[in-house]
Design a protein around this motif. Sequence first.
Motif, PDB file in Angstrom:
ATOM      1  N   GLY A   1       0.774  -1.225   0.000  1.00 42.11           N
ATOM      2  CA  GLY A   1       0.000   0.000   0.000  1.00 42.11           C
ATOM      3  C   GLY A   1       0.808   1.280   0.000  1.00 42.11           C
ATOM      4  N   GLU A   2       2.124   1.196   0.188  1.00 39.29           N
ATOM      5  CA  GLU A   2       2.953   2.397   0.189  1.00 39.29           C
ATOM      6  C   GLU A   2       3.486   2.682  -1.219  1.00 39.29           C
ATOM      7  OE1 GLU A   2       5.775   2.933   3.310  1.00 39.29           O
ATOM      8  OE2 GLU A   2       4.733   1.547   4.656  1.00 39.29           O
ATOM      9  N   SER A   3       3.706   3.943  -1.525  1.00 33.53           N
ATOM     10  CA  SER A   3       4.157   4.321  -2.863  1.00 33.53           C
ATOM     11  C   SER A   3       5.657   4.080  -3.011  1.00 33.53           C
ATOM     12  CB  SER A   3       3.848   5.794  -3.135  1.00 33.53           C
ATOM     13  OG  SER A   3       4.708   6.627  -2.371  1.00 33.53           O
ATOM     14  N   LEU A   4       6.079   3.858  -4.251  1.00 31.59           N
ATOM     15  CA  LEU A   4       7.506   3.678  -4.516  1.00 31.59           C
ATOM     16  C   LEU A   4       8.333   4.884  -4.078  1.00 31.59           C
ATOM     17  CD1 LEU A   4       7.860   1.905  -8.002  1.00 31.59           C
ATOM     18  CD2 LEU A   4       8.270   0.962  -5.733  1.00 31.59           C
ATOM     19  N   PRO A   5       7.934   6.108  -4.423  1.00 33.98           N
ATOM     20  CA  PRO A   5       8.737   7.260  -3.989  1.00 33.98           C
ATOM     21  C   PRO A   5       8.902   7.334  -2.474  1.00 33.98           C
ATOM     22  CG  PRO A   5       7.228   7.918  -5.716  1.00 33.98           C
ATOM     23  CD  PRO A   5       6.828   6.531  -5.328  1.00 33.98           C
ATOM     24  N   ASP A   6       7.839   7.020  -1.729  1.00 38.80           N
ATOM     25  CA  ASP A   6       7.927   7.086  -0.271  1.00 38.80           C
ATOM     26  C   ASP A   6       8.895   6.031   0.268  1.00 38.80           C
ATOM     27  OD1 ASP A   6       6.172   9.183  -0.172  1.00 38.80           O
ATOM     28  OD2 ASP A   6       4.442   8.002   0.489  1.00 38.80           O
ATOM     29  N   VAL A   7       8.826   4.821  -0.279  1.00 36.36           N
ATOM     30  CA  VAL A   7       9.720   3.754   0.170  1.00 36.36           C
ATOM     31  C   VAL A   7      11.162   4.082  -0.197  1.00 36.36           C
ATOM     32  CG1 VAL A   7      10.345   1.317  -0.094  1.00 36.36           C
ATOM     33  CG2 VAL A   7       7.931   1.976   0.109  1.00 36.36           C
ATOM     34  N   MET A   8      11.367   4.583  -1.400  1.00 34.65           N
ATOM     35  CA  MET A   8      12.721   4.934  -1.827  1.00 34.65           C
ATOM     36  C   MET A   8      13.313   6.027  -0.947  1.00 34.65           C
ATOM     37  SD  MET A   8      12.001   4.790  -5.931  1.00 34.65           S
ATOM     38  CE  MET A   8      13.678   5.062  -6.513  1.00 34.65           C
ATOM     39  N   ALA A   9      12.503   7.009  -0.589  1.00 34.67           N
ATOM     40  CA  ALA A   9      12.977   8.081   0.280  1.00 34.67           C
ATOM     41  C   ALA A   9      13.322   7.544   1.671  1.00 34.67           C
ATOM     42  CB  ALA A   9      11.922   9.178   0.385  1.00 34.67           C
ATOM     43  N   ALA A  10      12.474   6.652   2.180  1.00 32.39           N
ATOM     44  CA  ALA A  10      12.733   6.073   3.500  1.00 32.39           C
ATOM     45  C   ALA A  10      14.016   5.251   3.494  1.00 32.39           C
ATOM     46  CB  ALA A  10      11.547   5.201   3.921  1.00 32.39           C
ATOM     47  N   TRP A  11      14.237   4.481   2.441  1.00 35.06           N
ATOM     48  CA  TRP A  11      15.471   3.706   2.339  1.00 35.06           C
ATOM     49  C   TRP A  11      16.677   4.628   2.239  1.00 35.06           C
ATOM     50  CZ3 TRP A  11      14.383  -0.930  -1.493  1.00 35.06           C
ATOM     51  CH2 TRP A  11      13.537  -1.853  -0.858  1.00 35.06           C
ATOM     52  N   GLY A  12      16.550   5.702   1.481  1.00 30.93           N
ATOM     53  CA  GLY A  12      17.656   6.636   1.346  1.00 30.93           C
ATOM     54  C   GLY A  12      18.053   7.242   2.681  1.00 30.93           C
ATOM     55  N   ARG A  13      17.066   7.472   3.539  1.00 35.76           N
ATOM     56  CA  ARG A  13      17.361   8.051   4.853  1.00 35.76           C
ATOM     57  C   ARG A  13      18.121   7.068   5.754  1.00 35.76           C
ATOM     58  NH1 ARG A  13      12.163  10.359   4.007  1.00 35.76           N
ATOM     59  NH2 ARG A  13      11.132   8.672   5.140  1.00 35.76           N
ATOM     60  N   LEU A  14      18.045   5.781   5.448  1.00 38.34           N
ATOM     61  CA  LEU A  14      18.767   4.780   6.238  1.00 38.34           C
ATOM     62  C   LEU A  14      20.268   4.794   5.952  1.00 38.34           C
ATOM     63  CD1 LEU A  14      16.316   1.733   6.014  1.00 38.34           C
ATOM     64  CD2 LEU A  14      16.717   3.220   7.980  1.00 38.34           C
ATOM     65  N   GLY A  15      20.673   5.322   4.773  1.00 37.18           N
ATOM     66  CA  GLY A  15      22.111   5.398   4.513  1.00 37.18           C
ATOM     67  C   GLY A  15      22.586   5.318   3.082  1.00 37.18           C
ATOM     68  N   PRO A  16      21.967   4.514   2.200  1.00 40.35           N
ATOM     69  CA  PRO A  16      22.512   4.400   0.847  1.00 40.35           C
ATOM     70  C   PRO A  16      22.428   5.700   0.058  1.00 40.35           C
ATOM     71  CG  PRO A  16      20.419   3.240   1.025  1.00 40.35           C
ATOM     72  CD  PRO A  16      20.804   3.634   2.413  1.00 40.35           C
ATOM     73  N   GLY A  17      23.415   5.890  -0.825  1.00 39.35           N
ATOM     74  CA  GLY A  17      23.418   7.075  -1.665  1.00 39.35           C
ATOM     75  C   GLY A  17      22.547   6.942  -2.896  1.00 39.35           C
ATOM     76  N   LEU A  18      22.245   5.692  -3.276  1.00 36.66           N
ATOM     77  CA  LEU A  18      21.432   5.437  -4.469  1.00 36.66           C
ATOM     78  C   LEU A  18      20.476   4.293  -4.192  1.00 36.66           C
ATOM     79  CD1 LEU A  18      20.792   5.841  -7.540  1.00 36.66           C
ATOM     80  CD2 LEU A  18      22.585   4.135  -7.990  1.00 36.66           C
ATOM     81  N   VAL A  19      19.206   4.490  -4.531  1.00 41.24           N
ATOM     82  CA  VAL A  19      18.184   3.445  -4.458  1.00 41.24           C
ATOM     83  C   VAL A  19      17.582   3.289  -5.847  1.00 41.24           C
ATOM     84  CG1 VAL A  19      15.967   2.753  -3.482  1.00 41.24           C
ATOM     85  CG2 VAL A  19      17.662   3.911  -2.033  1.00 41.24           C
ATOM     86  N   VAL A  20      17.536   2.046  -6.326  1.00 42.44           N
ATOM     87  CA  VAL A  20      17.007   1.755  -7.660  1.00 42.44           C
ATOM     88  C   VAL A  20      15.916   0.702  -7.536  1.00 42.44           C
ATOM     89  CG1 VAL A  20      17.544   1.010 -10.004  1.00 42.44           C
ATOM     90  CG2 VAL A  20      19.282   2.207  -8.651  1.00 42.44           C
ATOM     91  N   ILE A  21      14.792   0.934  -8.190  1.00 34.81           N
ATOM     92  CA  ILE A  21      13.692  -0.033  -8.203  1.00 34.81           C
ATOM     93  C   ILE A  21      13.427  -0.444  -9.653  1.00 34.81           C
ATOM     94  CG2 ILE A  21      11.310  -0.529  -7.566  1.00 34.81           C
ATOM     95  CD1 ILE A  21      13.070   0.098  -5.174  1.00 34.81           C
ATOM     96  N   THR A  22      13.551  -1.744  -9.932  1.00 31.02           N
ATOM     97  CA  THR A  22      13.251  -2.245 -11.273  1.00 31.02           C
ATOM     98  C   THR A  22      11.753  -2.503 -11.389  1.00 31.02           C
ATOM     99  OG1 THR A  22      13.750  -4.513 -10.574  1.00 31.02           O
ATOM    100  CG2 THR A  22      15.536  -3.249 -11.572  1.00 31.02           C
TER     101      THR A  22
END
Length: 311
Positions: free
Chosen positions: A195-216
């Motif tokens: 139910g969560e959007s891709l942009p929201d999940v990507m932003a949350a993952w980015g805040r954990l530490g990685p410099g780049l998040v990619v979703i295929t």
Amino acid sequence: MADNLTTEQRVLVVGETLVDIVHTPDGAVAEHVGGSPANVAMGIARLGHDTVLATTLGDDDHGTRCTEQITSHGVTIENLDAGQHPTSTALATIDDSGAAEYDFDLHWDLRPVTGLDRVAHVHTGSIAATLTPGEAVVTQTLAAAREHATISYDPNVRPSIMGTVDEVRDRVEELIALSDVVKASEDDVAWLYAGESLPDVMAAWGRLGPGLVVITRGGDGVAYRVSATGELAQAPARVDTVADTVGAGDSFMAGLVSGMLDAGLLGDADARQRLREATLDAVAGSVSRALATSAITVGRAGAYAPTRGEI
């Protein structure tokens, strides 16, 4: 081996190798060397990088076949001892509609990984990152290597064998926090964060530490986000013909790691800092290479790993 000179930066891939045993409705049986990390290792090596795979293989015919195929792609295999266990297998029974039922026989008891001081980048993911007891060694390896090397991670979730979604989500986020690059599929995200959007999940993952998040996103291409600016971009798939999609995500991961190593955005602590400050333009070429490698893979039957010359 790749059709180009091997680069000096050593890449370590930590994860499972297994044999897919496929039974089709006509009674035929085919066996294929697989396992997401093993596929990624072969893909990176074929693109010209010095690549080591830390895995476990049994002292059996399946183990011999895996060793022969993986090393023929230019990969050095280490940590082979699986104790008294056989080589892991995934038995797939295909019905008349083409759907598959899987029966896994998995063994993942990895010894401590040595030689980390010679490694520039470490990749892990999939079953190896969640299956006990080896998952603890995966964490130890990433934490130890992170002092001088960069880290990439592909959750590649397998809901039927990894545990409850809450357990797996916690584990995925623990590893994301150790990583510089995270690649996941749209299906991974949908299961982990219903139910969560891709942009929201990507932003949350980015805040954990990685410099780049990619979703295929399969035929819809990819979405990617750089943490430095919060910029989000999309790129279309480049597929002209599809033989099958086996190994497509692993090929994408290999191309992404290769491109970022060449761009100086992975490989050591300085590269980590450059990635943390990177714009979309800085990573676009690496994403492009990943799309190119996966396009070649889906155009061939099986988990084909293209060389640098082919892309």
